[in-house]
Design a protein around this motif. Structure first.
Motif, PDB file in Angstrom:
ATOM      1  N   ILE A  76      32.078  -2.503 -27.331  1.00 20.32           N
ATOM      2  CA  ILE A  76      32.655  -2.038 -28.398  1.00 20.32           C
ATOM      3  C   ILE A  76      32.477  -2.581 -29.661  1.00 20.32           C
ATOM      4  CG2 ILE A  76      35.021  -1.092 -29.199  1.00 20.32           C
ATOM      5  CD1 ILE A  76      35.556  -0.586 -26.211  1.00 20.32           C
ATOM      6  N   MET A  77      32.792  -3.911 -29.593  1.00 20.07           N
ATOM      7  CA  MET A  77      32.369  -4.802 -30.897  1.00 20.07           C
ATOM      8  C   MET A  77      30.910  -4.649 -31.372  1.00 20.07           C
ATOM      9  SD  MET A  77      34.889  -8.157 -30.572  1.00 20.07           S
ATOM     10  CE  MET A  77      34.026  -9.073 -29.321  1.00 20.07           C
ATOM     11  N   LEU A  78      30.092  -4.689 -30.429  1.00 21.61           N
ATOM     12  CA  LEU A  78      28.556  -4.546 -30.833  1.00 21.61           C
ATOM     13  C   LEU A  78      28.374  -3.359 -31.411  1.00 21.61           C
ATOM     14  CD1 LEU A  78      26.870  -6.222 -27.635  1.00 21.61           C
ATOM     15  CD2 LEU A  78      26.820  -7.275 -29.810  1.00 21.61           C
ATOM     16  N   LEU A  79      28.652  -2.308 -30.919  1.00 15.75           N
ATOM     17  CA  LEU A  79      28.414  -0.979 -31.458  1.00 15.75           C
ATOM     18  C   LEU A  79      29.224  -0.599 -32.725  1.00 15.75           C
ATOM     19  CD1 LEU A  79      28.408   1.084 -28.180  1.00 15.75           C
ATOM     20  CD2 LEU A  79      26.409   0.500 -29.446  1.00 15.75           C
ATOM     21  N   ALA A  80      30.352  -1.266 -32.883  1.00 19.14           N
ATOM     22  CA  ALA A  80      31.203  -1.176 -34.030  1.00 19.14           C
ATOM     23  C   ALA A  80      30.422  -1.955 -35.392  1.00 19.14           C
ATOM     24  CB  ALA A  80      32.708  -1.713 -34.216  1.00 19.14           C
ATOM     25  N   MET A  81      29.881  -3.287 -34.783  1.00 18.65           N
ATOM     26  CA  MET A  81      29.081  -3.885 -35.683  1.00 18.65           C
ATOM     27  C   MET A  81      27.767  -3.180 -36.317  1.00 18.65           C
ATOM     28  SD  MET A  81      29.719  -6.415 -37.551  1.00 18.65           S
ATOM     29  CE  MET A  81      29.175  -7.967 -38.186  1.00 18.65           C
ATOM     30  N   GLU A 101      27.831 -14.534 -40.210  1.00 16.23           N
ATOM     31  CA  GLU A 101      28.906 -15.166 -39.625  1.00 16.23           C
ATOM     32  C   GLU A 101      29.500 -14.129 -38.917  1.00 16.23           C
ATOM     33  OE1 GLU A 101      31.834 -18.255 -41.040  1.00 16.23           O
ATOM     34  OE2 GLU A 101      32.850 -16.621 -41.105  1.00 16.23           O
ATOM     35  N   ALA A 102      29.656 -12.876 -39.296  1.00 15.02           N
ATOM     36  CA  ALA A 102      30.602 -11.663 -38.616  1.00 15.02           C
ATOM     37  C   ALA A 102      29.683 -11.354 -37.129  1.00 15.02           C
ATOM     38  CB  ALA A 102      30.513 -10.607 -39.393  1.00 15.02           C
ATOM     39  N   VAL A 103      28.177 -11.411 -37.322  1.00 18.46           N
ATOM     40  CA  VAL A 103      27.273 -11.206 -36.410  1.00 18.46           C
ATOM     41  C   VAL A 103      27.411 -12.321 -35.236  1.00 18.46           C
ATOM     42  CG1 VAL A 103      24.921 -10.746 -35.474  1.00 18.46           C
ATOM     43  CG2 VAL A 103      25.846  -9.637 -37.518  1.00 18.46           C
TER      44      VAL A 103
END
Lengths: 208, 110
Positions: A160-165, A180-182
């Motif tokens: 979910i975090m990857l797709l949101a990113m 940094e966020a990635v």
């Protein structure tokens, strides 16, 4: 001219040329907090793995690891999750190069590999259930489902975090340092992989 | 700018300029991990060949894989030692929990 220089300095006070905050320690507070969180996650999984190790022989007449584990399938799942760590680290490197299209590509591939892993786990749980291993069948089954289920939830949250990113980068709404966020999501993802390295060996490969 | 702020900015700049390995380096590391996983998995098909060596071999391979991922993929090797300390404290406490569990249920419960 002097006024412009003063204004420019004030506008960028506390930020470096990457858009990140300059902190008293000289280190990123976000990264420090993420490592602290991962340290606490070690305790969570440490407790769950310890519980499984102690209860894996407590199953009475119910099916045990030797009867139900499908090692070839789990090996493929493990390999998929391991390769997702490579794609994640390539996403982080792309983000550091400010290459948005490759960052999104590697993040999406990582998310797909994560989905494959979770799919494998759902298939595994379903087949175990049909073979008579319910959540409350024995101490072995309860501790096994709790440990691997918690890990599966972590992978799902990571996807979910990857797709949101990917969505946030596509809309250009990343605040602060994009690399940094990635990298933060990458740290979480690698941690999930490293926990599976331990689970795969201790739960699946080492005979009870 | 005060001396403390200047020092912090300098440290921060250093933290950003740390050595970042190339994509090729990470691909080689991933191949190394894939080989270790293949060796681990092979113990399932030849349990008799390894017999009593299987468990120690698997544990050593697990530790090497764990160490490689946290040091290289998670950048602990290239980052500030403070990040390593944060993680190792958690890891050390987790191992302590396991030892306490083991003593409580395996020895004291008898």
């Amino acid at each position: 001219m002097a006024d412009i220089a003063v204004h420019d300095t004030a506008a960028h006070a506390g930020h470096d040329d990457h858009g990140a905050h300059v902190t008293a320690t000289g280190l990123s507070n976000n990264k420090l907090a993420m490592w602290l969180f991962l340290g606490s996650e070690c305790l969570l999984f440490g407790g769950l793995i310890s519980t499984y190790m102690l209860y894996r022989g407590r199953r009475g007449t119910d099916p045990g690891p030797a009867q139900i584990f499908d090692i070839p399938l789990t090996s493929i799942s493990s390999f998929i999750l391991l390769m997702s760590s490579l794609t994640m680290v390539l996403a982080v490197n792309s983000a550091k190069r400010k290459d948005d299209s490759n960052t999104k590509l590697w993040l999406t591939i990582t998310a797909l590999l994560g989905c494959l892993f979770v799919g494998g786990q759902v298939y595994e749980f379903t087949s175990f259930y049909h073979e008579g291993l319910g959540f409350t069948s024995s101490l072995f089954s309860s501790s096994f489902y709790t440990l691997t289920g918690f890990h599966g939830v972590h992978v799902t949250v990571g996807v979910i975090m990857l797709l949101a990113m990917v969505g946030i980068i596509s809309r250009g709404r990343v605040t602060g340092d994009k690399a940094e966020a990635v990298e933060m999501i990458g740290l979480y993802w690698h941690f999930v992989d490293v926990v599976w390295v331990v689970i795969f060996t201790l739960v699946y490969l080492i005979p009870a | 700018m005060s001396a403390v702020t200047e020092h912090a900015a300098h440290e921060h700049h250093k933290a950003h300029d740390h050595h970042v390995p190339t994509d090729q380096y990470f691909i080689k590391v991933a191949l190394f991990l894939a080989v270790l996983t293949a060796i681990e998995t092979s113990t399932y098909w030849w349990p008799d060949a390894l017999s009593s060596f299987a468990t120690p071999t698997l544990i050593v391979l697990m530790i090497i894989k764990f160490w490689t991922i946290i040091r290289i993929f998670m950048h602990l090797k290239f980052d500030s030692p403070i990040f390593s300390a944060m993680f190792y404290i958690g890891l050390g406490l987790a191992l302590f929990v396991y030892v306490v569990y083991l003593f409580t249920f395996q020895f004291f419960a008898r």
